[in-house]
Design an enzyme around this catalytic site. Sequence first.
Site, PDB file in Angstrom:
ATOM      1  N   PHE B 117       0.835  -1.191   0.000  1.00  0.00           N
ATOM      2  CA  PHE B 117       0.000   0.000   0.000  1.00  0.00           C
ATOM      3  C   PHE B 117       0.876   1.250   0.000  1.00  0.00           C
ATOM      4  O   PHE B 117       2.060   1.180   0.331  1.00  0.00           O
ATOM      5  CB  PHE B 117      -0.919  -0.009   1.226  1.00  0.00           C
ATOM      6  N   GLN B 231      -7.808  14.846   3.085  1.00  0.00           N
ATOM      7  CA  GLN B 231      -7.096  14.023   2.106  1.00  0.00           C
ATOM      8  C   GLN B 231      -7.812  13.950   0.766  1.00  0.00           C
ATOM      9  O   GLN B 231      -8.990  13.593   0.710  1.00  0.00           O
ATOM     10  CB  GLN B 231      -6.936  12.609   2.653  1.00  0.00           C
ATOM     11  N   HIS B 233      -7.857  11.717  -2.383  1.00  0.00           N
ATOM     12  CA  HIS B 233      -7.406  10.424  -2.907  1.00  0.00           C
ATOM     13  C   HIS B 233      -7.130  10.598  -4.397  1.00  0.00           C
ATOM     14  O   HIS B 233      -7.965  11.154  -5.114  1.00  0.00           O
ATOM     15  CB  HIS B 233      -8.486   9.363  -2.673  1.00  0.00           C
ATOM     16  N   LEU B 243     -14.569   5.822  -5.603  1.00  0.00           N
ATOM     17  CA  LEU B 243     -13.173   5.454  -5.345  1.00  0.00           C
ATOM     18  C   LEU B 243     -12.699   4.246  -6.149  1.00  0.00           C
ATOM     19  O   LEU B 243     -13.373   3.223  -6.202  1.00  0.00           O
ATOM     20  CB  LEU B 243     -13.052   5.130  -3.840  1.00  0.00           C
ATOM     21  N   GLU B 246      -6.544   2.286  -3.701  1.00  0.00           N
ATOM     22  CA  GLU B 246      -5.088   2.315  -3.802  1.00  0.00           C
ATOM     23  C   GLU B 246      -4.522   0.920  -4.065  1.00  0.00           C
ATOM     24  O   GLU B 246      -3.419   0.767  -4.587  1.00  0.00           O
ATOM     25  CB  GLU B 246      -4.542   2.852  -2.472  1.00  0.00           C
ATOM     26  N   ARG B 286      -0.615   9.483  -0.622  1.00  0.00           N
ATOM     27  CA  ARG B 286      -1.730  10.075  -1.368  1.00  0.00           C
ATOM     28  C   ARG B 286      -1.574  11.573  -1.600  1.00  0.00           C
ATOM     29  O   ARG B 286      -1.934  12.085  -2.648  1.00  0.00           O
ATOM     30  CB  ARG B 286      -3.037   9.798  -0.626  1.00  0.00           C
ATOM     31  N   HIS B 354     -11.454  12.537   0.202  1.00  0.00           N
ATOM     32  CA  HIS B 354     -11.643  11.166   0.655  1.00  0.00           C
ATOM     33  C   HIS B 354     -11.729  11.043   2.167  1.00  0.00           C
ATOM     34  O   HIS B 354     -12.508  10.249   2.680  1.00  0.00           O
ATOM     35  CB  HIS B 354     -10.455  10.340   0.136  1.00  0.00           C
ATOM     36  N   ARG B 389      -2.864  10.982   6.089  1.00  0.00           N
ATOM     37  CA  ARG B 389      -3.051   9.594   6.513  1.00  0.00           C
ATOM     38  C   ARG B 389      -2.500   8.630   5.468  1.00  0.00           C
ATOM     39  O   ARG B 389      -2.656   8.857   4.270  1.00  0.00           O
ATOM     40  CB  ARG B 389      -4.544   9.309   6.697  1.00  0.00           C
TER      41      ARG B 389
END
Lengths: 251, 595
Positions: B117, B231, B233, B243, B246, B286, B354, B389
Amino acid sequence: MPEQQKTIEIEVLRYNPETDQVPYAQVFAVPFTDDMSVLQGVQYIKDYLDGSLSFRWSCRMAICGSCGMMINGEPSLSCQTFLRDYYPERVRVEALAHFPIERDLVINMEGFIEKLESIQPYIIPKEARTLAQGEYLQTPAQLNAYEQFSSCINCLLCYAACPQFGLNKDFVGPAALTLLHRYNMDSRDGGQAERMQLVNAEEGVFNCTAVGYCSEVCPKHVDPANAVNLNKTNSAMDYFLRFLAPKGGTK
Amino acid sequence: MEIFKADVVIVGGGGAGLRAAIAVAESDPALRIALVSKVYPMRSHTVAAEGGAAGVKLPSDSLDYHFSDTVGGGDWLCEQDVVEYFVARCSAELTQLEHWGCPWSRTADGQVNVRAFGGMKIERTWFAADKTGFHMLHTLFQTSIKYPSIKRFDEHFCVDLVVEEGRAQGVVTIEIASGEFTLIEAGSVIIATGGAGRVFRENTNGGVVTGDGMALAYRHGVPLRDMEFVQYHPTCMPGTGLLFTEACRGEGGFLVNKDGYRYLQDYGLGPAEPTPRNKAMELGPRDRLSQAFWYEQQKGRTIEGPHGSVVYLDLRHLGEAKLRERLPQIYELAEQYLGVDPAKAPIPVRPAVHYTMGGILVDGLCSSPLPGLYAAGECSSVGIHGANRLGSNSLSELLVFGKVAGEEAARFAKSVAPGNTASLHKQAQAVEQRVLGLKTKTGGSERIATLRKEMAQTMEDGCGIYRLAETMQKTCDKLDELKARFRNVNVEDKSSVWNTEWLLAIELEYQLDVAQSMAHSALQRRESRGAHQRLDGFEQRDDANFLKHSQAHYVADGPPRIDYGPVKITKSPPGTRAYGAAGEKAERERKASHA
């Protein structure tokens, strides 16, 4: 937006228990683009034409299970059904069939929640294990035995499709029986004997007449008809083995 | 008005709320738990999380690595003691979920599998295909049914907290099906209502993500911390913002511009290699990826689509079989919503809002400055995300801190005497009158949807990926205007049963307060850090002046007051955030200096 804007007629079944004796249809003209879902059409009505229209929705991506409706008579998730597929005809949206209407497109789903609660939808461990011992081993094949049945989003389209549920509201029904099967098939679980009592009961699997429409409308390919019918076999087996073992023949 | 007496009331039935409820039930089965949710719990937005949950699993990994990735990923605005506590408990909590039946994806020998990730040095993201949040939420919800002490208030909408003798003593709710009010008295209150992404125009969030609990705590004097950090994304569906996880990149997907060029190599994330390398290129964090998109757009290297500029998420080289196994939901989203077969064509994507990094100020035990009030999950700021994050830390957060909040709230509830029902009831009746007033008043002329859309647009204009004082100020002014106009809002629907227009008005009022806390916190942070990036002379991180948490305090009829609190640094002094080859070089140098 460069796309040419068109207008589609959306016919909505309205019902407000405080003012209406019976549900009635109301037609709205909604401007739309080709990428707009039926949900977005209904949202447009609420935002700009009639703020009193009530419906459930949230994720917009077919995973929260909130926005099931009858769309031209078919149980569908309104977020993944598109207006372009009906244009230039009028599209008709109604509350999910076979459930009491609370208001407009909102159904009462308490009955389903009670059924879900009744099937013991949690792991009843076959062998206890502490966190320090780490995870249960479960091979991809063992995962595969139940994974599909764990993908139910509780959208209730299958109940709206099920003629037997239409006749008998006590029938546990496709989604709840599928989740029951999901736990029975999980290699970590040892609760099948307890759950089989419900499978065998009057409101259990033998209500199903194997129409299969539930699986056709399922937006997540869970195939509840398959789960229910596998349990007919299990139930029959359980019935015969009950003469041999005190707690039935399961596990 | 109904009165229900609980020991602990939890507002929010998503991952954190359910985990908290189970923790209370397990800590003492005699405690009465009220679990309030405005939707049936399995509809909560945890359901939409896709990629996975972080927890150290492989022998090559360590808690230190997870700590360093998280603190560096957060641009050093994390509470390091809390991060240390967090990373040490993730795997046990994820294992607990395994014991409860979560269908984690497996390796051939039956162990839980992990995937790569963004911003994570080692593969440590536990996943259930690309429906991890869905499976976690349903596992928690179904498991919660085991506990008879959890009394659910499904489809009950929380309109206020009741605070007396300086501590939170319950909540007031509306039963959506009837419009009836209930006072739920409790020794302690846990807020677990999720984020506030819907205050922005293009976002990945479900309709329920309206910051309700944040606004409630805020109005009762609890500061909202680090609200400027929102955030974006990088890979979302144009128009709707839906979405694409990721995990698409964790599994090896590429991001390319209109020339088919993997542009991230131009932004300090290279070198570009054919297979994913952790903490490099598409597996960067991100904030950096969304910022790189913005620059590509400025350079004219994006593709123009009907919903704005896009780049391509190219998964073709992964092949249909792997995509169907690892990313089945992504496959269907692309096919059904965009008409794109991701095995045959790249998916157009653009960044969308996001996640809310900030939230209700709580300490490492989820306790807010208001005694008896706890918070967990996205609505809270427990301090693990800092300025950005890392993907897959938030699902673990729900579990780790949901449990902490439950245990702490249970302990607190047992330590206090029962409240004074008569005076709590009186308060609740005043709340009822105020909330009913929004519906019964006549003569309003402002449409809810118009105000909401103007709010979402001004937030995007002023508090987007890059920010300028001038536009942020405009956003602050616009929010003042919208709050004034809200007083003239028109709720057409006067009925009691399923009056969602009334609820939308209440949500909009929550959102306006939360939006204000974001915009003012952003305007006053005169530096660039993580997801807060400025282009007006404050392009650099400024540790001397801004290595501190913002705290927005509610002011009735005025803009929030912003002050600052210290950041807890234990073992990782602020360093340079570097990824790709530069990141590896920096790490080698750090190690050499410690040797």
